[in-house]
Structures are given as C-alpha cells and as structure tokens.
Design a protein around this motif. Sequence first.
Motif, mmCIF file in Angstrom:
data_model
loop_
_atom_site.group_PDB
_atom_site.id
_atom_site.type_symbol
_atom_site.label_atom_id
_atom_site.label_comp_id
_atom_site.label_asym_id
_atom_site.label_seq_id
_atom_site.Cartn_x
_atom_site.Cartn_y
_atom_site.Cartn_z
ATOM 1 N N ASP A 1 0.851 -1.188 0.000
ATOM 2 C CA ASP A 1 0.000 0.000 0.000
ATOM 3 C C ASP A 1 0.886 1.238 0.000
ATOM 4 O OD1 ASP A 1 -1.851 2.029 0.485
ATOM 5 O OD2 ASP A 1 -3.089 0.753 1.754
ATOM 6 N N SER A 2 0.798 2.015 -1.059
ATOM 7 C CA SER A 2 1.685 3.158 -1.223
ATOM 8 C C SER A 2 1.183 4.428 -0.543
ATOM 9 C CB SER A 2 1.873 3.461 -2.718
ATOM 10 O OG SER A 2 0.650 3.891 -3.289
ATOM 11 N N HIS A 3 0.046 4.330 0.191
ATOM 12 C CA HIS A 3 -0.507 5.572 0.739
ATOM 13 C C HIS A 3 -1.440 5.270 1.910
ATOM 14 C CE1 HIS A 3 -1.559 9.929 -0.307
ATOM 15 N NE2 HIS A 3 -2.220 9.671 0.807
ATOM 16 N N ILE A 4 -0.889 5.231 3.121
ATOM 17 C CA ILE A 4 -1.733 5.051 4.303
ATOM 18 C C ILE A 4 -1.365 6.077 5.367
ATOM 19 C CG2 ILE A 4 -2.081 2.586 3.877
ATOM 20 C CD1 ILE A 4 -0.137 2.017 6.143
ATOM 21 N N HIS A 5 -2.298 6.307 6.277
ATOM 22 C CA HIS A 5 -2.111 7.236 7.387
ATOM 23 C C HIS A 5 -2.501 6.554 8.695
ATOM 24 C CE1 HIS A 5 -1.947 10.721 4.567
ATOM 25 N NE2 HIS A 5 -2.879 10.054 3.902
ATOM 26 N N PHE A 6 -2.108 7.146 9.799
ATOM 27 C CA PHE A 6 -2.674 6.758 11.080
ATOM 28 C C PHE A 6 -4.125 7.230 11.121
ATOM 29 C CE2 PHE A 6 1.808 7.389 12.829
ATOM 30 C CZ PHE A 6 2.062 6.023 12.921
ATOM 31 N N ASN A 7 -4.979 6.466 11.776
ATOM 32 C CA ASN A 7 -6.346 6.910 12.039
ATOM 33 C C ASN A 7 -6.353 7.564 13.409
ATOM 34 O OD1 ASN A 7 -9.028 7.379 12.372
ATOM 35 N ND2 ASN A 7 -9.692 5.258 12.132
ATOM 36 N N MET A 8 -6.152 8.859 13.438
ATOM 37 C CA MET A 8 -6.040 9.574 14.697
ATOM 38 C C MET A 8 -7.378 9.689 15.425
ATOM 39 S SD MET A 8 -2.841 10.009 14.779
ATOM 40 C CE MET A 8 -2.591 11.121 16.171
ATOM 41 N N LYS A 9 -8.478 9.331 14.768
ATOM 42 C CA LYS A 9 -9.798 9.350 15.404
ATOM 43 C C LYS A 9 -10.160 8.009 16.025
ATOM 44 C CE LYS A 9 -11.630 12.951 12.350
ATOM 45 N NZ LYS A 9 -12.682 13.311 11.354
ATOM 46 N N ALA A 10 -9.319 7.003 15.803
ATOM 47 C CA ALA A 10 -9.580 5.684 16.388
ATOM 48 C C ALA A 10 -9.371 5.746 17.902
ATOM 49 C CB ALA A 10 -8.642 4.649 15.772
ATOM 50 N N ASP A 11 -10.053 4.847 18.629
ATOM 51 C CA ASP A 11 -9.893 4.803 20.088
ATOM 52 C C ASP A 11 -8.444 4.552 20.465
ATOM 53 O OD1 ASP A 11 -12.593 5.234 20.432
ATOM 54 O OD2 ASP A 11 -13.094 3.104 20.566
ATOM 55 N N ASN A 12 -7.778 3.697 19.690
ATOM 56 C CA ASN A 12 -6.367 3.414 19.920
ATOM 57 C C ASN A 12 -5.668 3.406 18.560
ATOM 58 O OD1 ASN A 12 -3.815 2.142 20.308
ATOM 59 N ND2 ASN A 12 -4.563 1.229 22.216
ATOM 60 N N ILE B 1 2.342 7.927 5.563
ATOM 61 C CA ILE B 1 2.450 9.360 5.322
ATOM 62 C C ILE B 1 2.017 10.128 6.569
ATOM 63 C CG2 ILE B 1 1.627 11.283 3.923
ATOM 64 C CD1 ILE B 1 1.309 9.305 1.615
ATOM 65 N N LEU B 2 2.881 11.035 7.011
ATOM 66 C CA LEU B 2 2.631 11.830 8.211
ATOM 67 C C LEU B 2 2.398 13.280 7.795
ATOM 68 C CD1 LEU B 2 5.552 10.352 10.352
ATOM 69 C CD2 LEU B 2 3.168 9.569 10.268
ATOM 70 N N ASN B 3 1.148 13.724 7.930
ATOM 71 C CA ASN B 3 0.789 15.075 7.506
ATOM 72 C C ASN B 3 0.816 16.092 8.633
ATOM 73 O OD1 ASN B 3 0.334 14.630 4.754
ATOM 74 N ND2 ASN B 3 -1.792 14.035 5.064
ATOM 75 N N THR B 4 0.696 15.621 9.893
ATOM 76 C CA THR B 4 0.529 16.543 11.016
ATOM 77 C C THR B 4 1.566 16.298 12.106
ATOM 78 O OG1 THR B 4 -0.967 15.098 12.279
ATOM 79 C CG2 THR B 4 -1.962 16.520 10.581
ATOM 80 N N LYS B 5 1.701 17.266 12.989
ATOM 81 C CA LYS B 5 2.627 17.138 14.113
ATOM 82 C C LYS B 5 2.203 15.988 15.022
ATOM 83 C CE LYS B 5 3.996 22.006 14.260
ATOM 84 N NZ LYS B 5 4.006 23.257 15.061
ATOM 85 N N GLU B 6 0.891 15.804 15.195
ATOM 86 C CA GLU B 6 0.391 14.735 16.056
ATOM 87 C C GLU B 6 0.765 13.364 15.498
ATOM 88 O OE1 GLU B 6 -1.516 18.447 16.823
ATOM 89 O OE2 GLU B 6 -1.416 17.309 14.948
ATOM 90 N N GLU B 7 0.678 13.206 14.181
ATOM 91 C CA GLU B 7 1.051 11.944 13.546
ATOM 92 C C GLU B 7 2.557 11.700 13.666
ATOM 93 O OE1 GLU B 7 -2.397 11.881 10.068
ATOM 94 O OE2 GLU B 7 -0.479 12.893 9.698
ATOM 95 N N LYS B 8 3.321 12.743 13.497
ATOM 96 C CA LYS B 8 4.777 12.625 13.619
ATOM 97 C C LYS B 8 5.158 12.212 15.037
ATOM 98 C CE LYS B 8 8.950 15.492 13.454
ATOM 99 N NZ LYS B 8 9.462 16.875 13.179
#
Length: 247
Positions: free
Chosen positions: A6-17, A35-42
């Motif tokens: 998968d060439s394009h995935i993100h964290f689901n920051m809205k998930a419970d965990n 892919i990390l778009n935000t400071k929170e993801e980083k």
Amino acid sequence: MNNIFDSHIHFNMKADNPVDDFKRVVSILDGFILILNTKEEKTLFKEEFSKNFKTDYPLSAVVFSYELYERNLTENLITQNIKVGVKLHPRLSNIKKNDFDKVIYKLEEQKFDFIIVDCFYYGSNLDNHINLELAVYIAKFFQNTKVLLAHGGGHKVLEYMLYTRDLKNVYYDFSFTAAYLKDTSSWIDLIKFFKFNEQKILFGSDYPEFEVYYIKSCYDEIIQKSLNKNNSKFIEYANYKKFMEIE
C-alpha cells in the motif's frame, strides 16, 4: 491478502487506539508507505514506531510533510536503512505557483529517497490548485529521484497521463480517487489510464479514508475493465518494489 503493498496510508487519529488500529491495518500488507501530515502523527510515529520500524516493517517507508522535516530524526531513519520520503501537499501547505523555488530550496536542504506530490483537487482556494504544475516542476528538477503523484490527479486523470507520461521518474497511485470517483465520468478515464500505464501505477488506499479491502476491490474492477484480467502483479507489488528499489 498476499503480495499487496500500500503506497498511501495514514494513522487513524480518530480511532480509540490509533496504534492498535494501525497494526491491524498493516497486518494484511507486505509493505506500505506511511504518510505523516501533522505534528500529532509525527509524534505518534516517533514515540511508538520509530525505534523498531525497520525490524517490524522491513519493506516499508515513512514520509514526512515537508514542513515536518527534522534533520536528526530523518538522518537517524536513513542510517537504519529505512526509506524516507518527503510530501508536498499544495492545499495543506498553502503552496502557490510563486512558491516553487522556495520549495526547491527547502527540499535541497533535506535528505530523502523519494518525493510524493498530492494531486487531488479540493476546495475553493484556486491559488493552491497548482498540483500538476508543481508535480512537473519537481519531477524535472529532481530527475534522478522517483516522484509519486498521489491520487493520480483526481478528476483530472487524463491531463496527468498526457502531461507526465514522458517523465521517466514519475509514478502514480489512485488512493482515494479509485473509490471516491467510482461510478462518475472520471471512472472511464481511470480505465483508460490503467490500460496504458500498468507498469507505473502503485496500489494505494489512503486509509483511513477507505479500508484497504474496499479500495482493492475498486482497483480490481478497473484492472478487469482496462487490462482484461483479474489482477496485475505490476500494480499489486512489482511497481512498488521498483519505486522503492527493493530487490
């Protein structure tokens, strides 16, 4: 699900965990580009994944939005033989046409293995709708670096095919686009694109926007209609390995 990268995935920051959710998603993949778009993801990546990333996900890569560049972190990852990319997102980063030289200047200060340019059009701020121009500019300037055009141009898919096919270092994914534009007039354009560019297309989901299984079914339908076969080794894994320079 075997031999799927998968060439394009993100964290689901809205998930419970978000950590457990991410591990669930990537458990069905052989490799991925995170892919990390935000400071929170980083921050989540640094705290939970950076230490063991190479061991746990040897065929995967991490991409930072170019504003999130951190020399020590990036160079540490590269030292561990982790593939690192940088992402340009005109809308989120407010990149306009007169910013191209500034973007180039900042990129030249960084170390990275490849570049991703977000190529989906959304919103009424037309000054940021320079995705295609930026993609071509970047690909020509960094001729020896592979450039992935994320979302493949969205509703402008045929323009991207006609304007970028001569650029040898350019690849495409249709994360989000393949599902979001399903059953629209752009679907016909996607079929035409796949027909002529099988060896330059990477599979991508854009999770959590779409689950991997669902967008895989969208890719499969396009492949069947464009290539008259049920699957494509190039799109499912071979192009990913070529793009990432994996043996």
